[in-house]
Scaffold this motif. Structure first.
Motif, PDB file in Angstrom:
ATOM      1  N   GLY A  66       0.778  -0.932  -0.027  1.00  0.00           N
ATOM      2  CA  GLY A  66      -0.143  -0.085   0.173  1.00  0.00           C
ATOM      3  C   GLY A  66       0.589   0.944  -0.225  1.00  0.00           C
ATOM      4  N   THR A  93      -7.737   0.523  -4.109  1.00  0.00           N
ATOM      5  CA  THR A  93      -8.383  -0.527  -3.275  1.00  0.00           C
ATOM      6  C   THR A  93     -10.131  -0.956  -3.818  1.00  0.00           C
ATOM      7  N   GLY A 121      -6.632  -5.943   1.558  1.00  0.00           N
ATOM      8  CA  GLY A 121      -7.135  -4.465   1.848  1.00  0.00           C
ATOM      9  C   GLY A 121      -8.241  -4.036   2.508  1.00  0.00           C
ATOM     10  N   GLY A 122      -8.924  -2.915   2.253  1.00  0.00           N
ATOM     11  CA  GLY A 122      -9.545  -2.405   3.244  1.00  0.00           C
ATOM     12  C   GLY A 122      -9.479  -2.536   4.744  1.00  0.00           C
ATOM     13  N   TYR A 131     -10.274  -9.775   5.819  1.00  0.00           N
ATOM     14  CA  TYR A 131      -9.960  -7.926   5.287  1.00  0.00           C
ATOM     15  C   TYR A 131     -11.113  -7.739   4.655  1.00  0.00           C
ATOM     16  N   ASN A 134      -9.752  -6.371  -1.555  1.00  0.00           N
ATOM     17  CA  ASN A 134      -7.955  -6.165  -1.762  1.00  0.00           C
ATOM     18  C   ASN A 134      -7.073  -5.324  -2.749  1.00  0.00           C
ATOM     19  N   LEU A 135      -6.232  -5.069  -2.305  1.00  0.00           N
ATOM     20  CA  LEU A 135      -5.346  -3.907  -2.355  1.00  0.00           C
ATOM     21  C   LEU A 135      -4.811  -4.140  -4.157  1.00  0.00           C
TER      22      LEU A 135
END
Length: 147
Positions: A66, A93, A121-122, A131, A134-135
């Motif tokens: 990130g 994200t 992600g998130g 999570y 997704n990143l």
């Protein structure tokens, strides 16, 4: 990605039971999975890489994904010893509920060699142990060279 300290061995991966790219096992959280059903890094198409952001005990290989910003470079050392260097184009994200595989994995420009790096992600949901998204880091090939 020297700018954020991401480096790890790349292992070939397929799809899991849900049709998603299979991440390396948590016991090998320093590994980066390359989706063998996609393009090879530097070839036309999209080369997809996945890795864990963290484990229960510690950060994993994509913990700092990130922190990557557009314009930075991602270098992949290929099996033949040559390197493929990609320039980051986008960092986003994507909510799991809104995950559009064609948009995430599809080519942004036809015929171009591209890369996608994915991790969790998130927000973290402790009760789900997952999570909310997704990143996704997207980039395009800018040069190749020797190791």
């Amino acid at each position: 990605m020297p700018s954020v300290g991401i480096e790890g061995p790349v292992v070939s991966r397929g799809l899991d039971g849900d049709g998603a790219v299979e991440a390396p096992p948590f016991g090998n959280a320093n590994e980066i999975g390359w989706y063998r059903g996609g393009a090879r890094p530097g070839a036309a198409g999209v080369a997809v890489f996945v890795g864990h952001m963290d484990t229960r005990a510690k950060p994993a290989v994509f913990y700092r994904l990130g922190d990557v910003r557009p314009g930075e470079e991602v270098t992949v050392t290929r099996a033949d010893g040559r390197t493929a260097v990609f320039t980051v184009e986008r960092v986003e994200t994507v909510a799991k509920d809104d995950f559009d595989a064609q948009r995430v994995y599809g080519q942004h420009k036809r015929g171009r060699a591209e890369i996608r790096l994915l991790t969790c992600g998130g927000a973290y949901e402790p009760e789900e142990r997952s999570y909310t998204g997704n990143l996704v880091v997207s980039g395009y090939l800018t040069r190749t060279g020797t190791g």
